[in-house]
Write a protein that holds these residues in place. Sequence first.
Motif, PDB file in Angstrom:
ATOM      1  N   VAL A 138       0.829  -1.209   0.000  1.00 26.94           N
ATOM      2  CA  VAL A 138       0.000   0.000   0.000  1.00 26.94           C
ATOM      3  C   VAL A 138       0.864   1.260   0.000  1.00 26.94           C
ATOM      4  O   VAL A 138       0.518   2.258  -0.625  1.00 26.94           O
ATOM      5  N   ASN A 139       1.989   1.203   0.682  1.00 28.37           N
ATOM      6  CA  ASN A 139       2.875   2.366   0.757  1.00 28.37           C
ATOM      7  C   ASN A 139       3.860   2.432  -0.400  1.00 28.37           C
ATOM      8  O   ASN A 139       4.750   3.284  -0.409  1.00 28.37           O
ATOM      9  N   GLY A 140       3.708   1.545  -1.382  1.00 27.51           N
ATOM     10  CA  GLY A 140       4.525   1.599  -2.585  1.00 27.51           C
ATOM     11  C   GLY A 140       5.987   1.248  -2.366  1.00 27.51           C
ATOM     12  O   GLY A 140       6.837   1.628  -3.163  1.00 27.51           O
ATOM     13  N   ILE A 141       6.266   0.522  -1.307  1.00 29.08           N
ATOM     14  CA  ILE A 141       7.645   0.144  -1.035  1.00 29.08           C
ATOM     15  C   ILE A 141       8.011  -1.036  -1.917  1.00 29.08           C
ATOM     16  O   ILE A 141       7.301  -2.025  -1.979  1.00 29.08           O
ATOM     17  N   LYS A 142       9.118  -0.881  -2.613  1.00 29.77           N
ATOM     18  CA  LYS A 142       9.599  -1.933  -3.495  1.00 29.77           C
ATOM     19  C   LYS A 142      10.793  -2.594  -2.844  1.00 29.77           C
ATOM     20  O   LYS A 142      11.499  -2.013  -2.049  1.00 29.77           O
ATOM     21  N   GLY A 143      11.018  -3.808  -3.176  1.00 35.68           N
ATOM     22  CA  GLY A 143      12.155  -4.524  -2.632  1.00 35.68           C
ATOM     23  C   GLY A 143      11.885  -6.002  -2.618  1.00 35.68           C
ATOM     24  O   GLY A 143      10.907  -6.480  -3.189  1.00 35.68           O
ATOM     25  N   ARG A 144      12.731  -6.709  -1.964  1.00 32.82           N
ATOM     26  CA  ARG A 144      12.568  -8.161  -1.865  1.00 32.82           C
ATOM     27  C   ARG A 144      11.502  -8.441  -0.809  1.00 32.82           C
ATOM     28  O   ARG A 144      11.804  -8.466   0.384  1.00 32.82           O
ATOM     29  N   MET A 145      10.275  -8.666  -1.278  1.00 34.24           N
ATOM     30  CA  MET A 145       9.139  -8.812  -0.371  1.00 34.24           C
ATOM     31  C   MET A 145       9.343  -9.966   0.600  1.00 34.24           C
ATOM     32  O   MET A 145       9.019  -9.837   1.780  1.00 34.24           O
ATOM     33  N   ASP A 146       9.894 -11.094   0.138  1.00 30.21           N
ATOM     34  CA  ASP A 146      10.099 -12.235   1.038  1.00 30.21           C
ATOM     35  C   ASP A 146      10.991 -11.841   2.209  1.00 30.21           C
ATOM     36  O   ASP A 146      10.725 -12.210   3.357  1.00 30.21           O
ATOM     37  N   GLU A 147      12.020 -11.080   1.921  1.00 32.92           N
ATOM     38  CA  GLU A 147      12.950 -10.638   2.964  1.00 32.92           C
ATOM     39  C   GLU A 147      12.272  -9.665   3.938  1.00 32.92           C
ATOM     40  O   GLU A 147      12.464  -9.746   5.149  1.00 32.92           O
ATOM     41  N   ILE A 148      11.472  -8.761   3.398  1.00 30.86           N
ATOM     42  CA  ILE A 148      10.765  -7.781   4.228  1.00 30.86           C
ATOM     43  C   ILE A 148       9.775  -8.488   5.149  1.00 30.86           C
ATOM     44  O   ILE A 148       9.692  -8.192   6.341  1.00 30.86           O
ATOM     45  N   VAL A 149       9.011  -9.447   4.608  1.00 36.64           N
ATOM     46  CA  VAL A 149       8.025 -10.184   5.403  1.00 36.64           C
ATOM     47  C   VAL A 149       8.732 -10.976   6.497  1.00 36.64           C
ATOM     48  O   VAL A 149       8.324 -10.942   7.662  1.00 36.64           O
ATOM     49  N   GLU A 150       9.807 -11.669   6.144  1.00 40.75           N
ATOM     50  CA  GLU A 150      10.533 -12.451   7.151  1.00 40.75           C
ATOM     51  C   GLU A 150      11.075 -11.559   8.261  1.00 40.75           C
ATOM     52  O   GLU A 150      10.927 -11.875   9.446  1.00 40.75           O
ATOM     53  N   GLN A 151      11.685 -10.444   7.903  1.00 44.17           N
ATOM     54  CA  GLN A 151      12.246  -9.541   8.916  1.00 44.17           C
ATOM     55  C   GLN A 151      11.155  -9.028   9.860  1.00 44.17           C
ATOM     56  O   GLN A 151      11.350  -8.979  11.081  1.00 44.17           O
ATOM     57  N   ALA A 152       9.993  -8.662   9.312  1.00 46.17           N
ATOM     58  CA  ALA A 152       8.904  -8.161  10.154  1.00 46.17           C
ATOM     59  C   ALA A 152       8.407  -9.243  11.106  1.00 46.17           C
ATOM     60  O   ALA A 152       8.143  -8.970  12.283  1.00 46.17           O
ATOM     61  N   LEU A 153       8.302 -10.467  10.613  1.00 48.10           N
ATOM     62  CA  LEU A 153       7.839 -11.566  11.460  1.00 48.10           C
ATOM     63  C   LEU A 153       8.878 -11.938  12.519  1.00 48.10           C
ATOM     64  O   LEU A 153       8.515 -12.269  13.650  1.00 48.10           O
ATOM     65  N   VAL A 154      10.152 -11.858  12.184  1.00 45.52           N
ATOM     66  CA  VAL A 154      11.212 -12.115  13.166  1.00 45.52           C
ATOM     67  C   VAL A 154      11.147 -11.065  14.264  1.00 45.52           C
ATOM     68  O   VAL A 154      11.191 -11.378  15.461  1.00 45.52           O
ATOM     69  N   SER A 172      -6.385 -18.377  11.155  1.00 45.11           N
ATOM     70  CA  SER A 172      -6.166 -19.690  11.782  1.00 45.11           C
ATOM     71  C   SER A 172      -5.184 -19.607  12.948  1.00 45.11           C
ATOM     72  O   SER A 172      -5.018 -20.575  13.685  1.00 45.11           O
ATOM     73  N   LEU A 173      -4.528 -18.475  13.132  1.00 46.05           N
ATOM     74  CA  LEU A 173      -3.562 -18.302  14.211  1.00 46.05           C
ATOM     75  C   LEU A 173      -4.266 -18.130  15.554  1.00 46.05           C
ATOM     76  O   LEU A 173      -5.423 -17.692  15.612  1.00 46.05           O
ATOM     77  N   SER A 174      -3.561 -18.421  16.639  1.00 48.27           N
ATOM     78  CA  SER A 174      -4.106 -18.186  17.982  1.00 48.27           C
ATOM     79  C   SER A 174      -4.229 -16.680  18.209  1.00 48.27           C
ATOM     80  O   SER A 174      -3.667 -15.874  17.449  1.00 48.27           O
ATOM     81  N   GLY A 175      -4.909 -16.289  19.268  1.00 47.79           N
ATOM     82  CA  GLY A 175      -5.082 -14.860  19.567  1.00 47.79           C
ATOM     83  C   GLY A 175      -3.763 -14.127  19.745  1.00 47.79           C
ATOM     84  O   GLY A 175      -3.567 -13.040  19.210  1.00 47.79           O
ATOM     85  N   GLY A 176      -2.835 -14.739  20.491  1.00 49.42           N
ATOM     86  CA  GLY A 176      -1.531 -14.118  20.695  1.00 49.42           C
ATOM     87  C   GLY A 176      -0.734 -14.016  19.405  1.00 49.42           C
ATOM     88  O   GLY A 176      -0.048 -13.027  19.161  1.00 49.42           O
ATOM     89  N   GLN A 177      -0.830 -15.045  18.568  1.00 51.16           N
ATOM     90  CA  GLN A 177      -0.141 -15.009  17.280  1.00 51.16           C
ATOM     91  C   GLN A 177      -0.756 -13.961  16.361  1.00 51.16           C
ATOM     92  O   GLN A 177      -0.042 -13.267  15.632  1.00 51.16           O
ATOM     93  N   GLN A 178      -2.075 -13.840  16.396  1.00 52.09           N
ATOM     94  CA  GLN A 178      -2.733 -12.803  15.600  1.00 52.09           C
ATOM     95  C   GLN A 178      -2.269 -11.412  16.035  1.00 52.09           C
ATOM     96  O   GLN A 178      -2.034 -10.530  15.211  1.00 52.09           O
ATOM     97  N   GLN A 179      -2.117 -11.222  17.348  1.00 55.69           N
ATOM     98  CA  GLN A 179      -1.653  -9.935  17.875  1.00 55.69           C
ATOM     99  C   GLN A 179      -0.253  -9.633  17.339  1.00 55.69           C
ATOM    100  O   GLN A 179       0.024  -8.539  16.868  1.00 55.69           O
ATOM    101  N   ARG A 180       0.640 -10.615  17.383  1.00 55.77           N
ATOM    102  CA  ARG A 180       1.997 -10.417  16.882  1.00 55.77           C
ATOM    103  C   ARG A 180       2.015 -10.222  15.377  1.00 55.77           C
ATOM    104  O   ARG A 180       2.828  -9.468  14.855  1.00 55.77           O
ATOM    105  N   LEU A 181       1.099 -10.877  14.660  1.00 58.58           N
ATOM    106  CA  LEU A 181       0.989 -10.667  13.214  1.00 58.58           C
ATOM    107  C   LEU A 181       0.617  -9.217  12.924  1.00 58.58           C
ATOM    108  O   LEU A 181       1.177  -8.592  12.015  1.00 58.58           O
ATOM    109  N   CYS A 182      -0.319  -8.674  13.691  1.00 55.78           N
ATOM    110  CA  CYS A 182      -0.721  -7.272  13.494  1.00 55.78           C
ATOM    111  C   CYS A 182       0.439  -6.325  13.812  1.00 55.78           C
ATOM    112  O   CYS A 182       0.598  -5.290  13.158  1.00 55.78           O
ATOM    113  N   ILE A 183       1.260  -6.676  14.783  1.00 57.23           N
ATOM    114  CA  ILE A 183       2.455  -5.883  15.081  1.00 57.23           C
ATOM    115  C   ILE A 183       3.419  -5.953  13.898  1.00 57.23           C
ATOM    116  O   ILE A 183       3.971  -4.928  13.468  1.00 57.23           O
ATOM    117  N   ALA A 184       3.608  -7.144  13.332  1.00 57.40           N
ATOM    118  CA  ALA A 184       4.486  -7.298  12.161  1.00 57.40           C
ATOM    119  C   ALA A 184       3.938  -6.484  10.988  1.00 57.40           C
ATOM    120  O   ALA A 184       4.702  -5.855  10.260  1.00 57.40           O
TER     121      ALA A 184
END
Length: 186
Positions: A138-154, A172-184
């Motif tokens: 949405v913010n138009g950021i270009k780059g290696r998306m796989d790397e960006i997603v992994e870094q955010a999840l880490v 399908s994630l637990s509540g705590g995992q969903q919370q961390r996903l939203c943080i990522a």
Amino acid sequence: MNNVQTSEAVQPPALQVSMRSSEAPTAAAPALVIENLNAYYGSFRAVRDVSLEVPARNVVAVIGPSGCGKSTMVRCLNRMHEVAPGAYSQGKVLVLGEDIYAPDADPVQVRRHIGMVFQKPNPFPKSIYENVAFGVKVNGIKGRMDEIVEQALVRAALWDDVKDKLSQSALSLSGGQQQRLCIARA
């Protein structure tokens, strides 16, 4: 017979703000300055005269009992408070020296730089991968998306739990995992 007084409105206890720094204080300008912030829902003042300076690279905890104004104060910092009908705020909020309530400040741009993750997780009905990639796209950021997603999840302490199921629904994630996903995602 018990006497019950109802003439005065019950005011919730005041919120408390606590800071913990991992670095020694410096003379640098604060990253966040709040001066006499008041937030209202119609005539009800939910936040009363909050002033605070937060140096860069600090963690801030806002603690207090239910109903004392914690979430309202945080919503004021990314201009979400004012979207509620009848809600408004007074005071000054400076982020990196910029007044986020200045007449020429764009609330959408403010929200792009000051994210908010709600108490109740709100993952999108998409895959885990697409939830994290959404904001980047949405913010138009270009780059290696796989790397960006992994870094955010880490960084959100979720990578080890989901690295083998990125295509599964985020719902399908637990509540705590969903919370961390939203943080990522933020």
